[in-house]
Design an enzyme around this catalytic site. Structure first.
Site, PDB file in Angstrom:
ATOM      1  N   LYS A  57       0.833  -1.215   0.000  1.00 56.41           N
ATOM      2  CA  LYS A  57       0.000   0.000   0.000  1.00 56.41           C
ATOM      3  C   LYS A  57       0.865   1.262   0.000  1.00 56.41           C
ATOM      4  O   LYS A  57       0.605   2.188  -0.755  1.00 56.41           O
ATOM      5  CB  LYS A  57      -0.917   0.042   1.236  1.00 56.41           C
ATOM      6  CG  LYS A  57      -1.863  -1.137   1.357  1.00 56.41           C
ATOM      7  CD  LYS A  57      -2.777  -1.006   2.563  1.00 56.41           C
ATOM      8  CE  LYS A  57      -2.088  -1.024   3.908  1.00 56.41           C
ATOM      9  NZ  LYS A  57      -1.488  -2.326   4.280  1.00 56.41           N
TER      10      LYS A  57
ATOM     11  N   ARG B 110      -9.321   0.693   8.894  1.00 55.65           N
ATOM     12  CA  ARG B 110      -8.843  -0.648   9.240  1.00 55.65           C
ATOM     13  C   ARG B 110      -9.936  -1.482   9.898  1.00 55.65           C
ATOM     14  O   ARG B 110      -9.703  -2.658  10.167  1.00 55.65           O
ATOM     15  CB  ARG B 110      -7.717  -0.557  10.281  1.00 55.65           C
ATOM     16  CG  ARG B 110      -6.342  -0.176   9.794  1.00 55.65           C
ATOM     17  CD  ARG B 110      -5.561  -1.347   9.252  1.00 55.65           C
ATOM     18  NE  ARG B 110      -4.262  -1.609   9.810  1.00 55.65           N
ATOM     19  CZ  ARG B 110      -3.147  -0.932   9.572  1.00 55.65           C
ATOM     20  NH1 ARG B 110      -3.162   0.125   8.826  1.00 55.65           N
ATOM     21  NH2 ARG B 110      -2.008  -1.323  10.092  1.00 55.65           N
TER      22      ARG B 110
ATOM     23  N   ARG C  93      11.745  -6.272   5.330  1.00 46.96           N
ATOM     24  CA  ARG C  93      11.518  -4.829   5.158  1.00 46.96           C
ATOM     25  C   ARG C  93      12.322  -4.034   6.182  1.00 46.96           C
ATOM     26  O   ARG C  93      12.470  -4.443   7.328  1.00 46.96           O
ATOM     27  CB  ARG C  93      10.024  -4.533   5.341  1.00 46.96           C
ATOM     28  CG  ARG C  93       9.681  -3.061   5.205  1.00 46.96           C
ATOM     29  CD  ARG C  93       8.257  -2.887   4.754  1.00 46.96           C
ATOM     30  NE  ARG C  93       7.314  -2.906   5.867  1.00 46.96           N
ATOM     31  CZ  ARG C  93       6.001  -2.688   5.693  1.00 46.96           C
ATOM     32  NH1 ARG C  93       5.498  -2.459   4.495  1.00 46.96           N
ATOM     33  NH2 ARG C  93       5.207  -2.722   6.727  1.00 46.96           N
TER      34      ARG C  93
ATOM     35  N   ARG D 212      11.371  -2.295  11.942  1.00 46.46           N
ATOM     36  CA  ARG D 212      10.331  -1.787  12.838  1.00 46.46           C
ATOM     37  C   ARG D 212      10.109  -2.746  14.000  1.00 46.46           C
ATOM     38  O   ARG D 212      10.216  -3.951  13.833  1.00 46.46           O
ATOM     39  CB  ARG D 212       9.010  -1.614  12.068  1.00 46.46           C
ATOM     40  CG  ARG D 212       8.923  -0.314  11.340  1.00 46.46           C
ATOM     41  CD  ARG D 212       7.786  -0.277  10.347  1.00 46.46           C
ATOM     42  NE  ARG D 212       6.501  -0.773  10.836  1.00 46.46           N
ATOM     43  CZ  ARG D 212       5.375  -0.716  10.113  1.00 46.46           C
ATOM     44  NH1 ARG D 212       5.391  -0.168   8.909  1.00 46.46           N
ATOM     45  NH2 ARG D 212       4.253  -1.189  10.588  1.00 46.46           N
TER      46      ARG D 212
ATOM     47  N   ARG E 184      -0.260  -9.258  13.542  1.00 45.88           N
ATOM     48  CA  ARG E 184      -0.829  -8.217  12.660  1.00 45.88           C
ATOM     49  C   ARG E 184      -1.636  -8.852  11.529  1.00 45.88           C
ATOM     50  O   ARG E 184      -2.679  -8.335  11.132  1.00 45.88           O
ATOM     51  CB  ARG E 184       0.281  -7.336  12.084  1.00 45.88           C
ATOM     52  CG  ARG E 184       0.761  -6.285  13.081  1.00 45.88           C
ATOM     53  CD  ARG E 184       2.080  -5.690  12.667  1.00 45.88           C
ATOM     54  NE  ARG E 184       1.987  -4.861  11.482  1.00 45.88           N
ATOM     55  CZ  ARG E 184       3.017  -4.616  10.666  1.00 45.88           C
ATOM     56  NH1 ARG E 184       4.187  -5.146  10.890  1.00 45.88           N
ATOM     57  NH2 ARG E 184       2.859  -3.833   9.626  1.00 45.88           N
TER      58      ARG E 184
HETATM   59  P1  AMP Z   1       0.994   0.305   9.401  1.00 38.77           P
HETATM   60  O1  AMP Z   1       2.237   1.099   9.204  1.00 38.77           O
HETATM   61  O2  AMP Z   1      -0.146   0.786   8.551  1.00 38.77           O
HETATM   62  O3  AMP Z   1       1.215  -1.184   9.298  1.00 38.77           O
HETATM   63  O4  AMP Z   1       0.527   0.585  10.907  1.00 38.77           O
HETATM   64  C1  AMP Z   1       1.337   0.231  12.012  1.00 38.77           C
HETATM   65  C2  AMP Z   1       0.484   0.105  13.266  1.00 38.77           C
HETATM   66  O5  AMP Z   1      -0.170   1.345  13.539  1.00 38.77           O
HETATM   67  C3  AMP Z   1      -0.661  -0.904  13.180  1.00 38.77           C
HETATM   68  O6  AMP Z   1      -0.234  -2.232  13.462  1.00 38.77           O
HETATM   69  C4  AMP Z   1      -1.611  -0.369  14.236  1.00 38.77           C
HETATM   70  O7  AMP Z   1      -1.146  -0.641  15.535  1.00 38.77           O
HETATM   71  C5  AMP Z   1      -1.500   1.144  14.036  1.00 38.77           C
HETATM   72  N1  AMP Z   1      -2.457   1.651  13.027  1.00 38.77           N
HETATM   73  C6  AMP Z   1      -2.166   2.224  11.814  1.00 38.77           C
HETATM   74  N2  AMP Z   1      -3.291   2.586  11.167  1.00 38.77           N
HETATM   75  C7  AMP Z   1      -4.324   2.231  11.985  1.00 38.77           C
HETATM   76  C8  AMP Z   1      -5.744   2.329  11.881  1.00 38.77           C
HETATM   77  N3  AMP Z   1      -6.341   2.862  10.786  1.00 38.77           N
HETATM   78  N4  AMP Z   1      -6.491   1.846  12.913  1.00 38.77           N
HETATM   79  C9  AMP Z   1      -5.919   1.316  14.006  1.00 38.77           C
HETATM   80  N5  AMP Z   1      -4.596   1.193  14.175  1.00 38.77           N
HETATM   81  C10 AMP Z   1      -3.787   1.638  13.178  1.00 38.77           C
END
Ligand code: AMP
Length: 215
Positions: free
Chosen positions: A13, A88, A127, A162, A173
């Site tokens: 994404k 999400r 990554r 990360r 996740r």
């Molecule tokens: P990402 O970089 O999009 O994988 O997001 C990393 C982490 O941020 C996720 O595993 C969640 O803990 C939190 N997070 C990001 N976007 C959301 C969202 N829209 N709703 C809830 N938690 C989020």
């Protein structure tokens, strides 16, 4: 363009969003990037989000909607936006629909990037991400390493793995994605906004989006 990018963690994404920003000046809005920036800066938001993120759990919907309600009204969103990692959950998708109606904004589509699980697992464990909250450039130790190991090509900051990309957090996740986020595919299908693209190359995803926007 005004798009939602759906797909499991590691589906691409962020990469697709970055490539799309170069087409027409739409901005990438990544809730994950915003939250990581807040954690590093030690803000109130960061303090509230940190434990959920480390565990690979979702941050509560109210916190996310608070961020997005403000962000979508910033002037740079007028040219268009690419929502990366938001919504999400079904409650977030419903709240977003209500917010966009209120702001008089119409989405073009929700793109579901569908990538096989083995590819996702391989990508997430290899990554690496720039640690500078303003940059957060993404690398891959196998397919796209930085020119100098561990150093970001763009800003020179350390490139790191990360904290939520350990094997345990990744599998959590992915479970969270199946349970909470995968139902959004049906939600946007019913809204008549869904485009599913089965592709492991970002270029192929971009082509499918361009084709759909043109048609
Ligand atoms: P990402 O970089 O999009 O994988 O997001 C990393 C982490 O941020 C996720 O595993 C969640 O803990 C939190 N997070 C990001 N976007 C959301 C969202 N829209 N709703 C809830 N938690 C989020």
């Amino acid at each position: 363009m005004k798009l939602i990018l759906l797909g499991a963690p590691g589906a691409g994404k962020g990469t697709v969003a970055k490539m799309l920003t170069e087409l027409d000046g739409s901005v990438q809005i990544s809730t994950g990037d915003i939250l990581r920036g807040a954690v590093q800066a030690g803000t109130e938001l960061g303090k509230q989000a940190e434990a959920y993120m480390k565990a690979g759990d979702l941050v509560p919907d109210e916190l996310i909607m608070g961020i997005m309600e403000k962000r979508l009204q910033e002037p740079d969103c007028e040219k268009g936006f690419l929502l990366d990692g938001f919504p999400r959950t079904i409650p977030q998708a419903e709240a977003l629909k209500e917010l966009l109606d209120r702001l008089g904004i119409k989405l073009d589509m929700a793109v579901n990037i569908d990538v096989p699980r083995e590819v996702i697992l391989d990508r997430l464990t290899t990554r690496r991400t720039c640690s500078n909250p303003e940059c957060q450039a993404i690398y891959n130790v196998k397919s796209n390493p930085p020119k100098v190991e561990g150093v970001c090509d763009k800003c020179g900051s350390p490139v790191v793995q990360r904290e939520d990309e350990t094997e345990e957090a990744i599998s959590h996740r992915l479970e969270t994605y199946q349970e909470k986020t995968a139902p959004l595919v049906d939600f946007y299908d019913k809204e008549g906004l869904l485009l599913t693209v089965q592709a492991t190359s970002s270029e192929a995803v971009i082509d499918a989006i361009k084709q759909k926007l043109a048609g």
